[in-house]
Design an enzyme around this catalytic site. Structure first.
Site, PDB file in Angstrom:
ATOM      1  N   HIS A 249     -29.234  39.654  43.824  1.00  9.36           N
ATOM      2  CA  HIS A 249     -30.031  40.870  43.569  1.00  9.36           C
ATOM      3  C   HIS A 249     -30.117  41.775  44.847  1.00  9.36           C
ATOM      4  O   HIS A 249     -30.513  43.150  44.775  1.00  9.36           O
ATOM      5  CB  HIS A 249     -31.688  40.807  43.012  1.00  9.36           C
ATOM      6  CG  HIS A 249     -32.358  40.294  43.698  1.00  9.36           C
ATOM      7  ND1 HIS A 249     -32.872  38.817  44.047  1.00  9.36           N
ATOM      8  CD2 HIS A 249     -33.456  41.038  44.815  1.00  9.36           C
ATOM      9  CE1 HIS A 249     -34.027  38.795  44.906  1.00  9.36           C
ATOM     10  NE2 HIS A 249     -34.161  40.238  45.229  1.00  9.36           N
TER      11      HIS A 249
ATOM     12  N   SER B 266     -36.196  38.503  50.327  1.00 10.20           N
ATOM     13  CA  SER B 266     -35.092  38.014  49.373  1.00 10.20           C
ATOM     14  C   SER B 266     -33.872  37.704  49.967  1.00 10.20           C
ATOM     15  O   SER B 266     -33.287  38.406  50.919  1.00 10.20           O
ATOM     16  CB  SER B 266     -34.838  39.110  48.298  1.00 10.20           C
ATOM     17  OG  SER B 266     -35.759  39.022  47.353  1.00 10.20           O
ATOM     18  N   GLY B 267     -32.904  36.700  49.237  1.00  8.03           N
ATOM     19  CA  GLY B 267     -31.772  36.236  49.938  1.00  8.03           C
ATOM     20  C   GLY B 267     -31.889  35.248  51.067  1.00  8.03           C
ATOM     21  O   GLY B 267     -30.822  34.750  51.413  1.00  8.03           O
TER      22      GLY B 267
ATOM     23  N   ASP C  52     -28.961  33.829  40.775  1.00  7.98           N
ATOM     24  CA  ASP C  52     -29.238  34.875  42.033  1.00  7.98           C
ATOM     25  C   ASP C  52     -28.518  34.400  43.262  1.00  7.98           C
ATOM     26  O   ASP C  52     -29.291  33.983  44.077  1.00  7.98           O
ATOM     27  CB  ASP C  52     -30.762  34.987  41.939  1.00  7.98           C
ATOM     28  CG  ASP C  52     -31.001  36.334  42.844  1.00  7.98           C
ATOM     29  OD1 ASP C  52     -30.112  37.146  42.910  1.00  7.98           O
ATOM     30  OD2 ASP C  52     -32.141  36.391  42.874  1.00  7.98           O
TER      31      ASP C  52
ATOM     32  N   GLY D  83     -38.587  41.830  50.192  1.00  8.69           N
ATOM     33  CA  GLY D  83     -37.802  42.081  51.468  1.00  8.69           C
ATOM     34  C   GLY D  83     -37.598  40.647  52.020  1.00  8.69           C
ATOM     35  O   GLY D  83     -36.882  40.500  53.081  1.00  8.69           O
TER      36      GLY D  83
HETATM   37  N1  ARG Z   1     -37.485  39.569  44.921  1.00 11.78           N
HETATM   38  C1  ARG Z   1     -38.152  39.853  46.051  1.00 11.78           C
HETATM   39  C2  ARG Z   1     -37.263  40.549  47.250  1.00 11.78           C
HETATM   40  O1  ARG Z   1     -36.321  41.308  46.660  1.00 11.78           O
HETATM   41  C3  ARG Z   1     -38.616  38.440  46.514  1.00 11.78           C
HETATM   42  C4  ARG Z   1     -39.796  37.825  45.952  1.00 11.78           C
HETATM   43  C5  ARG Z   1     -40.228  36.792  46.355  1.00 11.78           C
HETATM   44  N2  ARG Z   1     -41.414  36.636  45.857  1.00 11.78           N
HETATM   45  C6  ARG Z   1     -42.090  35.574  46.010  1.00 11.78           C
HETATM   46  N3  ARG Z   1     -43.529  35.753  45.620  1.00 11.78           N
HETATM   47  N4  ARG Z   1     -41.758  34.299  46.679  1.00 11.78           N
HETATM   48  O2  ARG Z   1     -37.686  40.501  48.113  1.00 11.78           O
END
Ligand code: ARG
Length: 271
Positions: A68, A211-212, A114, A209
Site C-alpha cells: 500500500h 507503514s511498510g 500487503d 506513516g
Molecule cells: N496504514 C498505516 C500507514 O500507512 C499504518 C497503520 C498501522 N496502524 C497501527 N495501528 N499499527 O502508515
C-alpha cells in the site's frame, strides 16, 4: 563524528516529542533509538521529500515495504542512513527506485498480501550508518508473546501534515491470530498472511506513516507495518504482513529481476 549533530537530534527530539506524542504518536509509546543504530531502515519519500512510508534494505539493491506504499515508481525516493528527517546529517543516501514489485495478489480491500519489494537504480553504500536486514526463512513462525521491535518516523499529526521528527522505536509482543481475530477485536479480518503485535492494555503501537516499516524479532524482519484500527487502542493491536509467508516469493522475484535476466514484461521500469 558530528557529535554536535547527534546532540542536536536528541535535543530536537526531546523538544518535539513532548508536544507531538500528545497530539498523536508516531510510533506510539516508544522512544528514540540511539541514532543510526537501526541501520537497515529507510524513509520512503515523495520526490518533494515528504516521508510517507518506512522500508528496510534487504540487500544493496532491494528494499522491502508494504504494497500500500506504492504511489508509483516516478513519484518516490528512498533515503537510507537517516535519523532526523529535517536535519541534514551527512549520513543520508538518497536513491531512486528503478522498479516496484507489489505482490501480484495484493488486495487493498482486505489488506491481504500487503508486501512490495523495490529495486534501486544503484546500490546503497554499506557503512556505519547503513546495513542490511535479515529475513525469516519461508514458513518460519514466531510464537505468541515473543517481543519484537517496530520502528518508524510516521505522521505526527492526525489532521495531516507532518511535524519534523526523528526515528522512534517500540517493543511489542506478538499476539496470536486467534486472539486478534476474536469478535472484540478484528473479528475474522486477520488472514494467515498477517501477524498481530501489541499489548492488551494498548498504549504502544505503530501508527500512520510507519507503514511498510520493519517489525523485527530475533534479528529478522518478521513483519511489515500494514494496518490497524486507530493506534495503540487496547482492543486493536497493530496488524503486520507476515514476511515468513513470502520468503520464497521475495527470493524468486529478486532473482527474476537480476540484471542478467531482466526480461519480465509485466512490470515497467524507468531505466
Ligand atoms: N496504514 C498505516 C500507514 O500507512 C499504518 C497503520 C498501522 N496502524 C497501527 N495501528 N499499527 O502508515
Amino acid at each position: 563524528m558530528d557529535l554536535m549533530y547527534i546532540l542536536l537530534c536528541i535535543l530536537l527530539d526531546i523538544l518535539t516529542t513532548s508536544c507531538q506524542d500528545t497530539i498523536q504518536g508516531r510510533i506510539v509509546g516508544g522512544y528514540a533509538p540511539v541514532p543510526y543504530s537501526i541501520k537497515y531502515i529507510v524513509s520512503i519519500q515523495t520526490t518533494d521529500r515528504r516521508h510517507f512510508c518506512g522500508g528496510s534494505l534487504i540487500n544493496k539493491y532491494w528494499v522491502i515495504t508494504a504494497a500500500h506504499c506504492d504511489i508509483g515508481v516516478n513519484k518516490m525516493m528512498i533515503v537510507a542512513g537517516d535519523y532526523s528527517l529535517i536535519i541534514y546529517e551527512g549520513t543520508e543516501q538518497v536513491i531512486l527506485p528503478k522498479l516496484l514489485v507489489p505482490h501480484p495478489e495484493y488486495n487493498s480491500a482486505t489488506n491481504n498480501n500487503d508486501i512490495m519489494i523495490i529495486k534501486l537504480r544503484g546500490p546503497v553504500e554499506l557503512n556505519n550508518f547503513v546495513s542490511i536486514a535479515l529475513l525469516p526463512r519461508q514458513g518460519a513462525s514466531i510464537a505468541e508473546g515473543r517481543l519484537c521491535r517496530v520502528s518508524g518516523w510516521g505522521y505526527t499529526n492526525p489532521r495531516g501534515g507532518q511535524i519534523p521528527s526523528t526515528l522512534r522505536t517500540v517493543r511489542l509482543p506478538i499476539i496470536s491470530s486467534h486472539k486478534c481475530n476474536n469478535s472484540e477485536s478484528f473479528n475474522g479480518d486477520i488472514t494467515e498472511n498477517m501477524l498481530c503485535a501489541g499489548y492488551s492494555i494498548g498504549g504502544k503501537d505503530a501508527c500512520q506513516g510507519d507503514s511498510g516499516g520493519p517489525l523485527v524479532c530475533d534479528g529478522r524482519i518478521y513483519g511489515l507495518v500494514s494496518w490497524g484500527n486507530a493506534c495503540a487502542d487496547a482492543q486493536f493491536p497493530g496488524v503486520y504482513t507476515d514476511v515468513s509467508k513470502y520468503r520464497k516469493w521475495i527470493d524468486d522475484t529478486m532473482i527474476s529481476y537480476s540484471t542478467r535476466c531482466n526480461k519480465n514484461p509485466r512490470i515497467s521500469t524507468t531505466a
